[in-house]
Design a protein around this motif. Sequence first.
Motif, PDB file in Angstrom:
ATOM      1  N   ALA A 349       0.829  -1.204   0.000  1.00  0.00           N
ATOM      2  CA  ALA A 349       0.000   0.000   0.000  1.00  0.00           C
ATOM      3  C   ALA A 349       0.868   1.260   0.000  1.00  0.00           C
ATOM      4  CB  ALA A 349      -0.936  -0.004   1.205  1.00  0.00           C
ATOM      5  N   ILE A 350       1.962   1.227   0.763  1.00  0.00           N
ATOM      6  CA  ILE A 350       2.876   2.376   0.798  1.00  0.00           C
ATOM      7  C   ILE A 350       3.484   2.609  -0.583  1.00  0.00           C
ATOM      8  CG2 ILE A 350       5.070   3.205   1.735  1.00  0.00           C
ATOM      9  CD1 ILE A 350       4.343   1.801   4.364  1.00  0.00           C
ATOM     10  N   VAL A 351       3.885   1.533  -1.250  1.00  0.00           N
ATOM     11  CA  VAL A 351       4.452   1.652  -2.596  1.00  0.00           C
ATOM     12  C   VAL A 351       3.408   2.209  -3.563  1.00  0.00           C
ATOM     13  CG1 VAL A 351       5.409   0.371  -4.553  1.00  0.00           C
ATOM     14  CG2 VAL A 351       6.134  -0.186  -2.225  1.00  0.00           C
ATOM     15  N   PHE A 352       2.191   1.710  -3.465  1.00  0.00           N
ATOM     16  CA  PHE A 352       1.129   2.150  -4.377  1.00  0.00           C
ATOM     17  C   PHE A 352       0.836   3.639  -4.204  1.00  0.00           C
ATOM     18  CE2 PHE A 352      -3.385   2.855  -5.376  1.00  0.00           C
ATOM     19  CZ  PHE A 352      -3.411   2.387  -6.681  1.00  0.00           C
ATOM     20  N   VAL A 353       0.675   4.074  -2.960  1.00  0.00           N
ATOM     21  CA  VAL A 353       0.380   5.490  -2.708  1.00  0.00           C
ATOM     22  C   VAL A 353       1.546   6.370  -3.145  1.00  0.00           C
ATOM     23  CG1 VAL A 353      -0.071   7.194  -0.907  1.00  0.00           C
ATOM     24  CG2 VAL A 353      -1.227   4.981  -0.841  1.00  0.00           C
ATOM     25  N   SER A 354       2.772   5.924  -2.881  1.00  0.00           N
ATOM     26  CA  SER A 354       3.950   6.692  -3.300  1.00  0.00           C
ATOM     27  C   SER A 354       4.016   6.795  -4.817  1.00  0.00           C
ATOM     28  CB  SER A 354       5.220   6.036  -2.767  1.00  0.00           C
ATOM     29  OG  SER A 354       5.215   5.976  -1.354  1.00  0.00           O
ATOM     30  N   GLY A 355       3.647   5.703  -5.516  1.00  0.00           N
ATOM     31  CA  GLY A 355       3.664   5.721  -6.974  1.00  0.00           C
ATOM     32  C   GLY A 355       2.647   6.662  -7.579  1.00  0.00           C
ATOM     33  N   MET A 356       1.647   7.062  -6.787  1.00  0.00           N
ATOM     34  CA  MET A 356       0.651   8.010  -7.285  1.00  0.00           C
ATOM     35  C   MET A 356       1.218   9.419  -7.413  1.00  0.00           C
ATOM     36  SD  MET A 356      -2.672   6.715  -5.096  1.00  0.00           S
ATOM     37  CE  MET A 356      -3.755   7.980  -5.745  1.00  0.00           C
ATOM     38  N   VAL A 357       2.285   9.718  -6.682  1.00  0.00           N
ATOM     39  CA  VAL A 357       2.827  11.080  -6.685  1.00  0.00           C
ATOM     40  C   VAL A 357       4.297  11.153  -7.085  1.00  0.00           C
ATOM     41  CG1 VAL A 357       1.180  11.929  -4.981  1.00  0.00           C
ATOM     42  CG2 VAL A 357       3.306  10.908  -4.203  1.00  0.00           C
ATOM     43  N   LEU A 358       4.963   9.995  -7.206  1.00  0.00           N
ATOM     44  CA  LEU A 358       6.378   9.983  -7.560  1.00  0.00           C
ATOM     45  C   LEU A 358       6.638   9.000  -8.686  1.00  0.00           C
ATOM     46  CD1 LEU A 358       8.082   9.928  -4.022  1.00  0.00           C
ATOM     47  CD2 LEU A 358       8.069  11.854  -5.626  1.00  0.00           C
ATOM     48  N   GLU A 359       7.703   9.232  -9.442  1.00  0.00           N
ATOM     49  CA  GLU A 359       8.140   8.302 -10.472  1.00  0.00           C
ATOM     50  C   GLU A 359       8.800   7.101  -9.809  1.00  0.00           C
ATOM     51  OE1 GLU A 359      11.216   7.474 -12.039  1.00  0.00           O
ATOM     52  OE2 GLU A 359      10.407   6.776 -13.961  1.00  0.00           O
ATOM     53  N   SER A 360       8.932   6.004 -10.543  1.00  0.00           N
ATOM     54  CA  SER A 360       9.416   4.749  -9.952  1.00  0.00           C
ATOM     55  C   SER A 360      10.833   4.863  -9.400  1.00  0.00           C
ATOM     56  CB  SER A 360       9.365   3.629 -10.983  1.00  0.00           C
ATOM     57  OG  SER A 360      10.206   3.922 -12.081  1.00  0.00           O
ATOM     58  N   LEU A 361      11.668   5.700 -10.007  1.00  0.00           N
ATOM     59  CA  LEU A 361      13.050   5.796  -9.545  1.00  0.00           C
ATOM     60  C   LEU A 361      13.151   6.376  -8.137  1.00  0.00           C
ATOM     61  CD1 LEU A 361      15.948   5.185 -10.304  1.00  0.00           C
ATOM     62  CD2 LEU A 361      16.103   7.444 -11.362  1.00  0.00           C
ATOM     63  N   PRO A 362      12.568   7.556  -7.854  1.00  0.00           N
ATOM     64  CA  PRO A 362      12.625   8.040  -6.459  1.00  0.00           C
ATOM     65  C   PRO A 362      11.873   7.138  -5.485  1.00  0.00           C
ATOM     66  CG  PRO A 362      11.277   9.499  -7.823  1.00  0.00           C
ATOM     67  CD  PRO A 362      11.992   8.574  -8.743  1.00  0.00           C
ATOM     68  N   VAL A 363      10.778   6.482  -5.937  1.00  0.00           N
ATOM     69  CA  VAL A 363      10.082   5.539  -5.055  1.00  0.00           C
ATOM     70  C   VAL A 363      11.031   4.419  -4.652  1.00  0.00           C
ATOM     71  CG1 VAL A 363       8.270   3.785  -4.949  1.00  0.00           C
ATOM     72  CG2 VAL A 363       7.768   6.032  -5.900  1.00  0.00           C
ATOM     73  N   THR A 364      11.765   3.900  -5.619  1.00  0.00           N
ATOM     74  CA  THR A 364      12.720   2.819  -5.350  1.00  0.00           C
ATOM     75  C   THR A 364      13.855   3.299  -4.458  1.00  0.00           C
ATOM     76  OG1 THR A 364      12.214   1.816  -7.500  1.00  0.00           O
ATOM     77  CG2 THR A 364      14.268   1.136  -6.424  1.00  0.00           C
ATOM     78  N   ILE A 365      14.378   4.446  -4.768  1.00  0.00           N
ATOM     79  CA  ILE A 365      15.509   4.991  -4.018  1.00  0.00           C
ATOM     80  C   ILE A 365      15.149   5.230  -2.551  1.00  0.00           C
ATOM     81  CG2 ILE A 365      16.908   7.075  -3.755  1.00  0.00           C
ATOM     82  CD1 ILE A 365      16.928   7.226  -6.850  1.00  0.00           C
ATOM     83  N   ILE A 366      13.962   5.752  -2.325  1.00  0.00           N
ATOM     84  CA  ILE A 366      13.566   6.129  -0.963  1.00  0.00           C
ATOM     85  C   ILE A 366      13.058   4.929  -0.164  1.00  0.00           C
ATOM     86  CG2 ILE A 366      11.964   7.537   0.389  1.00  0.00           C
ATOM     87  CD1 ILE A 366      12.009   9.565  -1.955  1.00  0.00           C
ATOM     88  N   LEU A 367      12.202   4.111  -0.779  1.00  0.00           N
ATOM     89  CA  LEU A 367      11.484   3.100  -0.020  1.00  0.00           C
ATOM     90  C   LEU A 367      12.119   1.706  -0.027  1.00  0.00           C
ATOM     91  CD1 LEU A 367       7.760   3.968  -0.862  1.00  0.00           C
ATOM     92  CD2 LEU A 367       9.043   4.481   1.221  1.00  0.00           C
ATOM     93  N   ALA A 368      12.800   1.340  -1.101  1.00  0.00           N
ATOM     94  CA  ALA A 368      13.348  -0.025  -1.168  1.00  0.00           C
ATOM     95  C   ALA A 368      14.287  -0.337   0.003  1.00  0.00           C
ATOM     96  CB  ALA A 368      14.046  -0.243  -2.506  1.00  0.00           C
ATOM     97  N   PRO A 369      15.236   0.560   0.358  1.00  0.00           N
ATOM     98  CA  PRO A 369      16.114   0.244   1.496  1.00  0.00           C
ATOM     99  C   PRO A 369      15.380   0.150   2.834  1.00  0.00           C
ATOM    100  CG  PRO A 369      17.055   1.995   0.121  1.00  0.00           C
ATOM    101  CD  PRO A 369      15.631   1.823  -0.303  1.00  0.00           C
ATOM    102  N   LEU A 390       8.454  -3.561  -7.513  1.00  0.00           N
ATOM    103  CA  LEU A 390       8.537  -2.847  -8.784  1.00  0.00           C
ATOM    104  C   LEU A 390       7.276  -3.004  -9.624  1.00  0.00           C
ATOM    105  CD1 LEU A 390      12.286  -3.443  -9.605  1.00  0.00           C
ATOM    106  CD2 LEU A 390      11.176  -1.360  -8.774  1.00  0.00           C
ATOM    107  N   VAL A 391       6.554  -4.102  -9.476  1.00  0.00           N
ATOM    108  CA  VAL A 391       5.250  -4.184 -10.137  1.00  0.00           C
ATOM    109  C   VAL A 391       4.326  -3.115  -9.564  1.00  0.00           C
ATOM    110  CG1 VAL A 391       3.167  -5.585 -10.419  1.00  0.00           C
ATOM    111  CG2 VAL A 391       5.409  -6.624 -10.773  1.00  0.00           C
ATOM    112  N   GLY A 392       4.361  -2.937  -8.242  1.00  0.00           N
ATOM    113  CA  GLY A 392       3.571  -1.873  -7.623  1.00  0.00           C
ATOM    114  C   GLY A 392       3.985  -0.495  -8.099  1.00  0.00           C
ATOM    115  N   ALA A 393       5.300  -0.288  -8.210  1.00  0.00           N
ATOM    116  CA  ALA A 393       5.789   1.011  -8.702  1.00  0.00           C
ATOM    117  C   ALA A 393       5.367   1.247 -10.145  1.00  0.00           C
ATOM    118  CB  ALA A 393       7.307   1.077  -8.566  1.00  0.00           C
ATOM    119  N   SER A 394       5.334   0.183 -10.955  1.00  0.00           N
ATOM    120  CA  SER A 394       4.962   0.336 -12.364  1.00  0.00           C
ATOM    121  C   SER A 394       3.498   0.736 -12.518  1.00  0.00           C
ATOM    122  CB  SER A 394       5.231  -0.965 -13.125  1.00  0.00           C
ATOM    123  OG  SER A 394       4.289  -1.966 -12.790  1.00  0.00           O
ATOM    124  N   ILE A 395       2.637   0.281 -11.616  1.00  0.00           N
ATOM    125  CA  ILE A 395       1.223   0.648 -11.687  1.00  0.00           C
ATOM    126  C   ILE A 395       1.048   2.153 -11.521  1.00  0.00           C
ATOM    127  CG2 ILE A 395      -1.031   0.350 -10.565  1.00  0.00           C
ATOM    128  CD1 ILE A 395      -0.180  -2.486  -9.862  1.00  0.00           C
TER     129      ILE A 395
END
Length: 452
Positions: A349-369, A390-395
């Motif tokens: 859910a956090i990834v999905f909401v973040s993907g609504m306002v950010l591109e996949s690269l900053p989402v990955t950079i910030i949240l993956a670690p 990353l499937v969530g980020a792609s959505i």
Amino acid sequence: MTDGTIITLISIGVTLLFMLGVPVFLVIGYWVVGMSFIIGLPLLNIGAALSDVFTDGFALLAMPLFILTGDLINRSGIARRLSDYAYACLGWLRGGLAMATLGACGLFAAISGSNSATTATIGSMLHPEMVKGNYDERFSAATAAAGGTVGIIIPPSIIFIVYGFLMNLPISDLFVAGIIPGALMVLAMMMAAFLLSWKNKWGILIGLSFSRMAKTALGAWLGFGAIGLVLYGIYTGAFSPTEAAGVTVGVCIIVGFICLPIYRMIGRDGNRPLEQKSWWEMLVVQGFSPLELPSITMRSAQITGILAPLIAVSVVMQQILSVLGAQQVIGDFVTGMGGYYAVLFTAMAIVFVSGMVLESLPVTIILAPILAPIAHDIGVEPVQFAVIFLVGASIGFITPPYGLNLYVASGVTGVPYFRLLPYTVPYLVALISVWIFVALVPELSTALLPER
């Protein structure tokens, strides 16, 4: 004024800059510099981190090479050949051209590794054809946008390279893990396109012709060859992802140089009907001249020049977030949800909401670690979580208010952004269904991984 107040003001300030359209690299850079002053980190730390990324990040060398591969394939005219093949296979079904657009996106994604490049290339080619074929222009543009979401899932994927670099995971394993989920995403979207087209009676059917399928498959040989070369080399261990990218670039350059004079000799017959082309003519792609290579390379370098500094400065951002305790706060929140599925779906859910306002690269950079270690602690295999993440980020590429692919599709088709939104809903339902399925069935991500 306390440090907490200053940190809050700086964060609000850079958020406003982002909303005003300032590039993400500068937004994160401003935040990193400001935070460094507040918490007492020397600016020398930023320079050292940037230097380490560019000198020690061998895996990142694959990124510009795969970007260049996509540009070379596109310039060679092979993207059109891939689209023709997809239409030959699916055009006899109701909604066949829409499904062919999604299939072409999947095939091109297996070369370009980029969502926006996939949407722009396939959308600019097939949107006019779909409109001519009695499809609603809004649905046509939304289809191209949705198809581009697989650009970061089907290998080779630029964002998988970034994720593997950040989380110290084998990029070859991530590539292989994305094959089945990426294919399922394409199939689910095809089903949504079929149902919508059947309901609205969209599309003009063509006859099923195995000769046409064989001829268009022959015409797309360079695209299939590039895909097969990458996957074979990585899966068998013959070469690393970086080496695979280098080999593929070399093959594309050689073939492009060889094909151009032959293509010119036979009279640039690209506009002739497929039925009038001989089998051997289908082997000849448009190609490109040595004089065009610098401009193609420059375009790829420009994209790399946008991504690489952002990755580098994100390393410092992670250090600062760790010092500020942000990872601990988010980690405590997620782990406090309870059991395995509660934690996993909260992270999603956090990834999905973040993907609504950010591109996949900053989402990955910030949240993956932050989220990946939590997922590991509850028993999620790291490669599987990478795919889930990353499937969530792609959505997020077709989820407003950001929805980068929607902006790209709007730009290349001329259909206003807000008119696309209703037609993305069926695709969102299809993609979210696949996402949940991938999360619940680990074998979808790990079944093809080679034995260690």
